[in-house]
Motif scaffolding. Structure first.
Motif, mmCIF file in Angstrom:
data_model
loop_
_atom_site.group_PDB
_atom_site.id
_atom_site.type_symbol
_atom_site.label_atom_id
_atom_site.label_comp_id
_atom_site.label_asym_id
_atom_site.label_seq_id
_atom_site.Cartn_x
_atom_site.Cartn_y
_atom_site.Cartn_z
ATOM 1 N N LEU A 138 0.794 -1.226 0.000
ATOM 2 C CA LEU A 138 0.000 0.000 0.000
ATOM 3 C C LEU A 138 0.827 1.276 0.000
ATOM 4 C CD1 LEU A 138 -2.586 -1.064 2.763
ATOM 5 C CD2 LEU A 138 -2.766 -1.409 0.296
ATOM 6 N N ASN A 139 2.143 1.152 0.062
ATOM 7 C CA ASN A 139 3.003 2.334 0.272
ATOM 8 C C ASN A 139 2.640 3.520 -0.610
ATOM 9 O OD1 ASN A 139 4.366 -0.239 0.904
ATOM 10 N ND2 ASN A 139 6.008 1.065 1.671
ATOM 11 N N ASP A 140 2.655 3.323 -1.930
ATOM 12 C CA ASP A 140 2.395 4.427 -2.848
ATOM 13 C C ASP A 140 0.937 4.843 -2.833
ATOM 14 O OD1 ASP A 140 5.047 4.523 -3.606
ATOM 15 O OD2 ASP A 140 4.775 3.126 -5.262
ATOM 16 N N GLY A 162 6.105 0.439 12.680
ATOM 17 C CA GLY A 162 5.552 -0.816 13.158
ATOM 18 C C GLY A 162 4.791 -1.607 12.121
ATOM 19 N N ILE A 163 4.267 -0.940 11.078
ATOM 20 C CA ILE A 163 3.513 -1.662 10.043
ATOM 21 C C ILE A 163 4.337 -1.863 8.774
ATOM 22 C CG2 ILE A 163 1.261 -0.933 10.892
ATOM 23 C CD1 ILE A 163 1.158 1.103 8.595
ATOM 24 N N THR A 164 5.590 -1.408 8.797
ATOM 25 C CA THR A 164 6.479 -1.639 7.661
ATOM 26 C C THR A 164 7.186 -2.976 7.855
ATOM 27 O OG1 THR A 164 6.829 0.735 7.336
ATOM 28 C CG2 THR A 164 8.441 -0.763 6.355
ATOM 29 N N MET A 165 6.976 -3.889 6.931
ATOM 30 C CA MET A 165 7.551 -5.222 7.042
ATOM 31 C C MET A 165 9.032 -5.207 6.643
ATOM 32 S SD MET A 165 5.093 -6.973 8.297
ATOM 33 C CE MET A 165 4.451 -5.509 9.130
ATOM 34 N N PRO A 166 9.756 -6.268 6.923
ATOM 35 C CA PRO A 166 11.203 -6.278 6.644
ATOM 36 C C PRO A 166 11.567 -5.976 5.196
ATOM 37 C CG PRO A 166 10.647 -8.083 8.114
ATOM 38 C CD PRO A 166 9.349 -7.474 7.675
ATOM 39 N N ASP A 167 10.644 -6.207 4.256
ATOM 40 C CA ASP A 167 10.936 -5.916 2.857
ATOM 41 C C ASP A 167 10.681 -4.447 2.514
ATOM 42 O OD1 ASP A 167 8.193 -5.792 2.869
ATOM 43 O OD2 ASP A 167 7.871 -7.395 1.413
ATOM 44 N N GLY A 168 10.309 -3.645 3.541
ATOM 45 C CA GLY A 168 10.085 -2.223 3.321
ATOM 46 C C GLY A 168 8.679 -1.876 2.879
ATOM 47 N N LYS A 169 7.810 -2.856 2.813
ATOM 48 C CA LYS A 169 6.459 -2.615 2.312
ATOM 49 C C LYS A 169 5.417 -2.622 3.429
ATOM 50 C CE LYS A 169 7.532 -4.497 -2.244
ATOM 51 N NZ LYS A 169 7.249 -5.548 -3.241
ATOM 52 N N ILE A 170 4.358 -1.879 3.196
ATOM 53 C CA ILE A 170 3.212 -1.835 4.106
ATOM 54 C C ILE A 170 2.074 -2.599 3.449
ATOM 55 C CG2 ILE A 170 1.483 -0.337 5.181
ATOM 56 C CD1 ILE A 170 3.634 1.865 5.277
ATOM 57 N N TYR A 171 1.582 -3.637 4.129
ATOM 58 C CA TYR A 171 0.531 -4.467 3.559
ATOM 59 C C TYR A 171 -0.806 -4.322 4.276
ATOM 60 C CZ TYR A 171 4.405 -6.921 1.244
ATOM 61 O OH TYR A 171 5.509 -7.231 0.490
ATOM 62 N N SER A 172 -0.884 -3.429 5.253
ATOM 63 C CA SER A 172 -2.091 -3.428 6.084
ATOM 64 C C SER A 172 -2.431 -2.047 6.603
ATOM 65 C CB SER A 172 -1.895 -4.375 7.279
ATOM 66 O OG SER A 172 -0.841 -3.891 8.111
#
Length: 538
Positions: A138-140, A162-172
């Motif tokens: 959802l980042n962009d 806290g919602i940024t996963m290790p791959d740098g992306k936000i999925y939620s």
């Protein structure tokens, strides 16, 4: 998964054409994210309402509390919001008790819906299914289609971390609490019977030593005047009920309850494993003194919440740990003491969770053909109007606005014989918790102003830095779980044995040595890697 790209040919005379291509690798997908955002869904209205230009139906997998609404589709909030947005959501309800099982089955079978709502998806699953492309990053899109949520992330950077996963992306999209909403951020706190303090001519305890003297006086005095020595010093459910609220008195758990076993040693600035630290030993020795002298309820290890609540109605506890004695036990004569000062001068209260309560409250899946519209749909509930509607319902139907600008439920809600939350269920669906959104004192009226005010004594001792739970790669999660399961069981069992005197403290070094043999150093390395990622996330 396929994505549609609008390719503009060099010649102005050529018509636009649509090109469908298979997804490339993760790097290519990330580079093309901006192009995808620009090629917005043709039925999307990027601002204003309705959200879509033509009616749209979606299906959400939705968790529910067993005492909550039985049919979200019939609730007034979702009927009215469908009219406002043009998006008609079919909420497929799953009881929280079966949520994990049903979620795993849906993901493994591939029969998952457009989105997960109130689904309690863990950070580990966000990482796992996000990396597989099943959850949409959802980042962009947040920057363009979620202005209310983006404002919250900008205001509180720790939430974004806290919602940024290790791959740098936000999925939620998460569940977030207002950071000073202590009445719900601190679910369990210590209470002391203020009437008994008066009878004993004692002041409110300010240190661990004074607390011990108070409990001893309670045990040895017929304070309820029934001619029996049935008064109990401290009552709670499980040994953790007193252990957790006193950790701050030894300076432990100084990053909040999302890190119950690992915090930062102020002397070194490095991560500290609490259950093997000498200060943890000191705390257990203190509790052992209370337990051995009969100042802690003898049933603390076996009593359950209903039984504890019933026992509390008898007014026999000098001190206890619960949410609110008045609501749980009908007892109005308890007060929260300030953080108790420990032997090293620490005077903290660290049993407080981070405002990022659940990272995976709302997730958009790769089956969703209208992710931008879906993100706009959920973003509304991070706005002032959205929060008010979600929690309060509808003006002059469920609530009224006072002349001074406050919002109050109507009497038919507040004084309903079925209870306030049950009365609200045909209008709104928040009772039961775990929903995506932002919870504030202004609109969350299940907690009264009195309840909020009762926490004032704790404010000076709260952690200066309160970390959300860290995120881990799939490999890290698997390895940490394999290590932690046995260690956790051993710590829990050993803690009880030390406090109750079954294991003497002369065995402490052996206890620490055993934990080291169980690969705790390897576990801390993974923890450190996650802490570094959290620190470095922008």
């Amino acid at each position: 998964m396929k994505k549609t790209y609008i390719v503009t040919m060099l010649s102005a005379v050529l018509a636009l054409s649509m090109l469908t291509t298979a997804c490339g690798d993760a790097k290519d997908s990330e580079q093309n994210a901006s192009a995808e955002t620009k090629s917005a869904d043709p039925i999307l209205n990027e601002t204003g309402y309705p959200i879509v230009k033509e009616p749209l139906k979606m299906q959400f997998f939705t968790g529910r509390n067993s005492g909550g609404a039985t049919n979200f589709n019939e609730a007034m909030i979702w009927k009215e919001y469908a009219k406002k947005t043009g998006i008609d959501v079919d909420f497929q309800l799953v009881n929280f008790e079966n949520l994990s099982e049903k979620f795993n089955l849906a993901m493994s079978s591939g029969s998952y819906p457009d989105a997960f709502h109130t689904a309690r998806i863990t950070a580990a699953d966000l990482t796992k299914y996000g990396s597989q492309g099943l959850f949409i990053p959802l980042n962009d899109m947040i920057d363009k289609y979620a202005p209310n949520f983006k404002k919250l992330l900008d205001q509180y950077p720790s939430i974004k971390k806290g919602i940024t996963m290790p791959d740098g992306k936000i999925y939620s999209v998460p569940l977030v609490y207002e950071p000073d909403f202590l009445a719900i951020l601190i679910s369990q706190k210590m209470w002391i019977n203020k009437d008994w303090l008066t009878k004993l001519n004692m002041k409110m305890p300010a240190t661990l030593d004074e607390y011990y003297e108070y409990l001893k006086a309670v045990k040895n005095t017929d304070l309820n005047g029934n001619g029996k020595k049935d008064e109990i010093g401290f009552g709670g459910v499980g040994m953790g009920s007193i252990l957790e609220v006193l950790k701050g008195s030894l300076g432990l758990m100084n990053r909040g309850t999302n890190h119950r076993n690992v915090d930062v040693d102020p002397a070194t600035g490095k991560l500290r494993f609490i259950p093997t630290d000498d200060r943890y030993k000191e705390l257990l020795q203190y509790l052992n003194k209370l337990y051995s002298e009969g100042l802690i309820d003898k049933d603390i290890l076996t009593i359950k919440n209903p039984e504890f609540a019933a026992k509390g109605t008898q007014g026999i506890y000098g001190s206890l740990t619960t949410s609110f004695p008045e609501t749980v036990m009908g007892q109005k004569n308890y007060e929260i003491p300030p953080p108790l000062k420990g032997p090293h001068g620490d005077q903290m209260f660290t049993n407080i969770q981070n405002q990022l309560v659940q990272p995976g409250a709302f997730v958009i899946t790769d089956k969703n053909k209208h992710p931008e519209a879906t993100l706009r749909w959920i973003d509304y509930f991070f706005s002032e109007e959205g929060q008010k509607t979600f929690f309060m319902g509808f003006k002059d139907v469920t609530y009224t606005e006072t002349p001074d600008g406050k919002f109050e439920y109507k009497d038919e809600i507040l004084k309903n014989p079925s209870g306030m939350e049950q009365a609200l269920l045909k209008y709104v669906t928040w009772p039961g918790g775990s929903y995506p959104g932002y919870v504030t004192k202004k609109y969350f009226k299940s907690v009264t102003e009195k309840m909020n005010a009762q926490h004032k004594a704790l404010e000076p001792g709260l952690p200066k830095e309160n970390w959300p739970a860290f995120t881990y790669t799939v490999e890290e999660s698997e390895q940490m779980k394999a290590i932690w399961t046995d260690i956790n069981t051993y710590i829990d069992q050993s803690t009880v044995k030390f406090v109750t005197g079954v294991t003497p403290f002369s065995e402490w070094d052996s206890y620490v040595s055993t934990i080291k043999k169980m690969k705790i150093d390897e576990y801390i390395k993974f923890y450190q890697a996650a802490a570094d990622r959290y620190k470095n996330t922008k």
